[in-house]
Scaffold this motif. Structure first.
Motif, PDB file in Angstrom:
ATOM      1  N   LEU A 226      60.185  29.650  13.908  1.00  0.00           N
ATOM      2  CA  LEU A 226      59.516  30.717  14.604  1.00  0.00           C
ATOM      3  C   LEU A 226      59.049  31.866  13.701  1.00  0.00           C
ATOM      4  O   LEU A 226      58.529  32.871  13.986  1.00  0.00           O
ATOM      5  N   GLY A 227      59.614  31.769  12.456  1.00  0.00           N
ATOM      6  CA  GLY A 227      59.573  32.925  11.607  1.00  0.00           C
ATOM      7  C   GLY A 227      60.457  34.067  11.722  1.00  0.00           C
ATOM      8  O   GLY A 227      61.483  33.764  12.185  1.00  0.00           O
ATOM      9  N   VAL A 228      60.165  35.176  11.351  1.00  0.00           N
ATOM     10  CA  VAL A 228      61.136  36.411  11.476  1.00  0.00           C
ATOM     11  C   VAL A 228      61.423  36.817  13.027  1.00  0.00           C
ATOM     12  O   VAL A 228      62.538  37.336  13.161  1.00  0.00           O
ATOM     13  N   THR A 229      60.487  36.119  13.828  1.00  0.00           N
ATOM     14  CA  THR A 229      60.740  36.657  15.437  1.00  0.00           C
ATOM     15  C   THR A 229      62.191  35.821  15.518  1.00  0.00           C
ATOM     16  O   THR A 229      62.694  36.314  16.691  1.00  0.00           O
ATOM     17  N   GLY A 230      62.311  34.435  15.236  1.00  0.00           N
ATOM     18  CA  GLY A 230      63.396  33.852  15.561  1.00  0.00           C
ATOM     19  C   GLY A 230      64.758  34.311  15.747  1.00  0.00           C
ATOM     20  O   GLY A 230      65.360  34.325  16.732  1.00  0.00           O
ATOM     21  N   PRO A 231      65.329  34.900  14.573  1.00  0.00           N
ATOM     22  CA  PRO A 231      66.548  35.432  14.349  1.00  0.00           C
ATOM     23  C   PRO A 231      66.706  36.803  15.567  1.00  0.00           C
ATOM     24  O   PRO A 231      67.548  37.216  16.269  1.00  0.00           O
ATOM     25  N   ARG A 232      65.430  37.313  15.498  1.00  0.00           N
ATOM     26  CA  ARG A 232      65.585  38.683  16.470  1.00  0.00           C
ATOM     27  C   ARG A 232      65.644  38.281  18.180  1.00  0.00           C
ATOM     28  O   ARG A 232      66.299  39.046  18.826  1.00  0.00           O
ATOM     29  N   LEU A 233      65.126  37.138  18.290  1.00  0.00           N
ATOM     30  CA  LEU A 233      65.390  36.685  19.717  1.00  0.00           C
ATOM     31  C   LEU A 233      66.602  36.121  19.985  1.00  0.00           C
ATOM     32  O   LEU A 233      67.192  36.276  21.095  1.00  0.00           O
ATOM     33  N   VAL A 234      67.643  35.500  18.797  1.00  0.00           N
ATOM     34  CA  VAL A 234      68.888  35.403  19.043  1.00  0.00           C
ATOM     35  C   VAL A 234      69.646  36.701  19.563  1.00  0.00           C
ATOM     36  O   VAL A 234      70.441  36.707  20.334  1.00  0.00           O
ATOM     37  N   VAL A 235      69.292  37.743  18.720  1.00  0.00           N
ATOM     38  CA  VAL A 235      70.082  38.882  18.952  1.00  0.00           C
ATOM     39  C   VAL A 235      69.674  39.475  20.429  1.00  0.00           C
ATOM     40  O   VAL A 235      70.714  39.936  21.142  1.00  0.00           O
ATOM     41  N   ARG A 236      68.411  39.468  20.675  1.00  0.00           N
ATOM     42  CA  ARG A 236      67.984  40.040  21.912  1.00  0.00           C
ATOM     43  C   ARG A 236      68.678  39.189  23.011  1.00  0.00           C
ATOM     44  O   ARG A 236      69.200  39.728  24.172  1.00  0.00           O
TER      45      ARG A 236
END
Length: 352
Positions: A226-236
């Motif tokens: 998913l690009g840079v969005t991927g790790p952010r989704l994990v955190v959220r």
């Protein structure tokens, strides 16, 4: 955890609320037309002109009517509904009164749409009062205006947003610090704002269907997919997001001031778009006046459903920060960017 939670449990850490006005446009119409109370009310474009539903009252929702539904379909589902094109100036007036209520409780209020706003009531920051008590008072004061709201309270924006949708209308859902992980875990990934159908399909292909599964996923694998969005989704998804509730800062030497709004559903009707432009313009005007700025060039920005972006500009005769002056000019630019029926995802209005 709903209102049954006891204030005696206390609150440790950030306290972020999300206020969501219940069926807002329809609620205002029922407030202004007492004879419509208890009846199914639909605010939206004409069924005979390929219009769409903007808001449906809870009475209309029982028939299956919802926002962004084609008006013709809504008319078939609920033939006896009261229909109205709406009064956006009136909606802005009531919205402003609600935002004033929030601002009286905390200076950290971030309005994200005409009927939603985040607010920060972290204990010790501006008040020593229980965040739950503050939210109850906000809800009661909003009710005194003649409309209702639902509030989600948690440690960050993600939790507050999802919590606000758990108990509508007139709900208050409290997710105490430390419980956000267990609250989020069983929910589908689609509960997370920003996870649309395409992302949901990508996650499903990876065997990820719930926020609990997403929270345990490999950030590296998600970034690859998913690009840079991927790790952010994990955190959220894990409830570990750190949120700052505040308007975006605009430097004193800024050459332009603008506001944008991304919509939950695509706008396809001219009346909807005109109303949206005027609302975004009002937010831009408020920001200009707060900073003592004025501008003479109006910019209208549209992002379509296919993510294409187009802008148009028009110069005014003299600088202004009055949305009643530059808002209609922005509306006048619409015809140069848009044709009836083309779905629009985002509207922006700026002054430079």
């Amino acid at each position: 955890m709903g209102e049954r939670a006891h204030d005696i449990l206390g609150w440790d850490g950030p306290a972020v609320g999300l206020l969501d006005l219940d069926a807002f446009f329809a609620s205002v119409e029922q407030l202004d037309h007492p004879e419509w109370r208890g009846l199914p009310v639909i605010v939206g474009g004409s069924a005979d002109r390929r219009g769409v539903v903007s808001t449906a009252s809870y009475e209309a929702r029982r028939y299956g009517v919802h926002s962004a539904m084609p008006s013709a379909q809504a008319r078939r589902l609920c033939p006896d509904a009261v229909w109205t094109q709406g009064n956006f100036a009136r909606y802005r007036e009531v919205s402003a009164a609600v935002m004033d209520i929030l601002s009286a409780e905390t200076p950290l209020v971030e309005q994200v749409s005409i009927d939603e706003a985040f607010f920060d009531v972290t204990p010790g920051r501006f008040s020593r009062e229980s965040p739950i008590g503050i939210c109850r008072r906000i809800r009661a004061r909003v009710a005194s205006l003649g409309v209702s709201c639902s509030i989600g309270l948690g440690v960050n924006k993600t939790v507050a947003k999802i919590a606000s949708e758990r108990d509508k209308p007139r709900g208050l859902t409290v997710i105490f610090p430390g419980t956000e992980g267990s609250f989020l875990a069983p929910l589908p990934v689609s509960a997370l704002s920003g996870v649309g159908p395409a992302t949901e399909r990508q996650l499903a292909a990876m065997g990820i269907h719930t926020l609990g599964e997403l929270a345990k996923a490999s950030p590296r694998e998600l970034e690859g997919a998913l690009g840079v969005t991927g790790p952010r989704l994990v955190v959220r998804a894990a409830g570990r997001e750190r949120s700052r509730v505040a308007e975006r800062a605009v430097p004193d030497e800024a050459k332009s001031v603008s506001n944008e709004r991304t919509f939950d559903h695509d706008l396809t009707a001219a009346a909807e778009l005109r109303a949206a432009i005027l609302h975004v313009a009002s937010m831009t005007g408020r920001r200009l006046r707060r900073r003592g700025l004025a501008g003479a060039t109006v910019t209208l920005k549209l992002r379509y459903a296919d993510l294409r972006v187009r802008t148009a500009q028009r110069r005014l005769g003299s600088p202004t920060n009055d949305e009643h002056v530059f808002g209609p000019v922005a509306v006048g630019l619409l015809s140069s960017l848009w044709s009836e029926g083309t779905p629009v995802r985002l509207v922006g209005v700026g002054l430079s």
